[in-house]
Design a protein around this motif. Sequence first.
Motif, mmCIF file in Angstrom:
data_model
loop_
_atom_site.group_PDB
_atom_site.id
_atom_site.type_symbol
_atom_site.label_atom_id
_atom_site.label_comp_id
_atom_site.label_asym_id
_atom_site.label_seq_id
_atom_site.Cartn_x
_atom_site.Cartn_y
_atom_site.Cartn_z
ATOM 1 N N LEU A 95 -12.035 7.197 -6.838
ATOM 2 C CA LEU A 95 -11.006 6.512 -6.059
ATOM 3 C C LEU A 95 -11.641 5.582 -5.036
ATOM 4 O O LEU A 95 -11.232 4.417 -4.888
ATOM 5 N N GLY A 96 -12.664 6.079 -4.344
ATOM 6 C CA GLY A 96 -13.341 5.249 -3.358
ATOM 7 C C GLY A 96 -14.114 4.105 -3.973
ATOM 8 O O GLY A 96 -14.232 3.029 -3.376
ATOM 9 N N GLY A 97 -14.649 4.313 -5.172
ATOM 10 C CA GLY A 97 -15.441 3.281 -5.823
ATOM 11 C C GLY A 97 -14.619 2.219 -6.519
ATOM 12 O O GLY A 97 -15.028 1.060 -6.606
ATOM 13 N N VAL A 98 -13.436 2.593 -7.019
ATOM 14 C CA VAL A 98 -12.640 1.679 -7.848
ATOM 15 C C VAL A 98 -11.463 1.079 -7.092
ATOM 16 O O VAL A 98 -11.203 -0.123 -7.180
ATOM 17 N N ALA A 99 -10.726 1.901 -6.348
ATOM 18 C CA ALA A 99 -9.501 1.435 -5.698
ATOM 19 C C ALA A 99 -9.667 1.180 -4.212
ATOM 20 O O ALA A 99 -9.035 0.280 -3.656
ATOM 21 N N CYS A 100 -10.519 1.980 -3.548
ATOM 22 C CA CYS A 100 -10.589 1.945 -2.093
ATOM 23 C C CYS A 100 -11.972 1.511 -1.618
ATOM 24 O O CYS A 100 -12.560 2.130 -0.731
ATOM 25 N N GLY A 140 -4.045 0.736 -9.287
ATOM 26 C CA GLY A 140 -3.036 1.784 -9.403
ATOM 27 C C GLY A 140 -3.357 2.998 -8.557
ATOM 28 O O GLY A 140 -3.215 4.140 -9.022
ATOM 29 N N CYS A 141 -3.779 2.787 -7.314
ATOM 30 C CA CYS A 141 -4.172 3.909 -6.456
ATOM 31 C C CYS A 141 -3.080 4.974 -6.435
ATOM 32 O O CYS A 141 -1.917 4.674 -6.128
ATOM 33 N N PRO A 142 -3.419 6.214 -6.750
ATOM 34 C CA PRO A 142 -2.405 7.272 -6.827
ATOM 35 C C PRO A 142 -1.940 7.766 -5.467
ATOM 36 O O PRO A 142 -0.980 8.534 -5.388
ATOM 37 N N TRP A 143 -2.604 7.340 -4.397
ATOM 38 C CA TRP A 143 -2.267 7.852 -3.067
ATOM 39 C C TRP A 143 -1.520 6.842 -2.200
ATOM 40 O O TRP A 143 -1.400 7.016 -0.994
ATOM 41 N N ARG A 144 -0.992 5.796 -2.814
ATOM 42 C CA ARG A 144 -0.325 4.778 -2.016
ATOM 43 C C ARG A 144 0.849 5.331 -1.217
ATOM 44 O O ARG A 144 1.079 4.903 -0.080
ATOM 45 N N GLU A 145 1.593 6.275 -1.774
ATOM 46 C CA GLU A 145 2.768 6.770 -1.058
ATOM 47 C C GLU A 145 2.400 7.608 0.165
ATOM 48 O O GLU A 145 3.227 7.820 1.057
ATOM 49 N N TRP A 146 1.166 8.090 0.219
ATOM 50 C CA TRP A 146 0.730 8.888 1.369
ATOM 51 C C TRP A 146 -0.184 8.102 2.311
ATOM 52 O O TRP A 146 -0.456 8.544 3.416
ATOM 53 N N THR A 174 -13.338 -3.846 -0.012
ATOM 54 C CA THR A 174 -12.158 -4.675 -0.251
ATOM 55 C C THR A 174 -11.223 -3.876 -1.142
ATOM 56 O O THR A 174 -11.505 -3.672 -2.326
ATOM 57 N N PRO A 175 -10.117 -3.369 -0.605
ATOM 58 C CA PRO A 175 -9.259 -2.461 -1.387
ATOM 59 C C PRO A 175 -8.551 -3.170 -2.535
ATOM 60 O O PRO A 175 -8.234 -4.356 -2.457
ATOM 61 N N ARG A 176 -8.309 -2.397 -3.611
ATOM 62 C CA ARG A 176 -7.602 -2.903 -4.790
ATOM 63 C C ARG A 176 -6.460 -1.935 -5.119
ATOM 64 O O ARG A 176 -6.321 -1.446 -6.231
ATOM 65 N N CYS A 177 -5.653 -1.641 -4.125
ATOM 66 C CA CYS A 177 -4.649 -0.571 -4.216
ATOM 67 C C CYS A 177 -3.727 -0.727 -5.423
ATOM 68 O O CYS A 177 -3.616 0.184 -6.260
#
Length: 324
Positions: free
Chosen positions: A210-215, A225-231, A218-221
């Motif tokens: 998650l930290g390497g790909v989405a967060c 498809g970051c699974p933690w967006r709602e939190w 420069t974030p790529r939320c």
Amino acid sequence: MTDTEAATEWSLPDDLEDVRETLIEWYEADHREYPWRRTDEPYAILVSEVMSQQTQLDRVVDAWEEFLERWPTTADLAAADRADVVGFWTSHSLGYNNRAKYLHEAARQVEAGEVGPDRPREGGEAAKAGGEFPTTPDELQELMGVGPYTANAVASFAFNNGDAVVDTNVKRVCYRAFDVPDDDTVFEEAANELMPAGRSRVWNNAIMELGGVACGQTPRCDEAGCPWREWCGAYASGDFTAPDVPTQPSFDGSRRQFRGRVIATLREYDELEFDTLGHRIRVDYTPDGEYGREWLAGLLADLEDDGLVDVLERDGEPVARLHR
């Protein structure tokens, strides 16, 4: 408010089980396919962890596969000539040569039965049969050059027997998503509270992914498809600041670059006088200059302390050779 008081003012979501399962499902549905993620063999995982220290993972893949093809077991690595192992490390630009030395020594420790719960104790108990890997973070730290992070990673990925791994990626995720303060002790507490019991292998892979790909920095939320967006607090606020990420010193012109050149040159010529060696490793070498005999002697002294090079005299002239 004190720093200590600030560090205590954080909390994870109430629906923690949903947080955990959502991340694991995201990871299992699609993730980067590194070959060490397809094995639970501890030696192979240890090699990947040591190689990955401050080296981009995509660059590690070929080196990891070639290393294991050449030395497929701890027994093979323990029996190898240390200069060959260091030479491999240098030729693949894998960072500090000490890592190769320590990995070689760790293989010897495993084969000699010097680590783990059955190692020889005071009072003369015999060593266990060689080739058995320690399985817990504490036991793994008995291996040469293996610190808490690497020990925990190997315990997690090889034996599903670790705590939460806390690297730069995990810190960034916890800081952004759950407002965990920039404090190493608190990061460790939060990461372990997040991790589901008995699932360190998949969890640590998932949160680092998650930290390497989405967060990343420069974030790529949405794109990832970051699974933690709602939190995620950062996603809600748009503030994606994060703790500073340490930068690796430039390799070009660095001391470790010239250490590698010394080893590579002595592998080719075996033994060279100081001035001959100096001219071969840098174009601006002059015996009495800034980068001359004194500079080279210091470089060779470090390599000699590491057990990689011998410095001696031939016909009154100092010479260097690979340690035998």
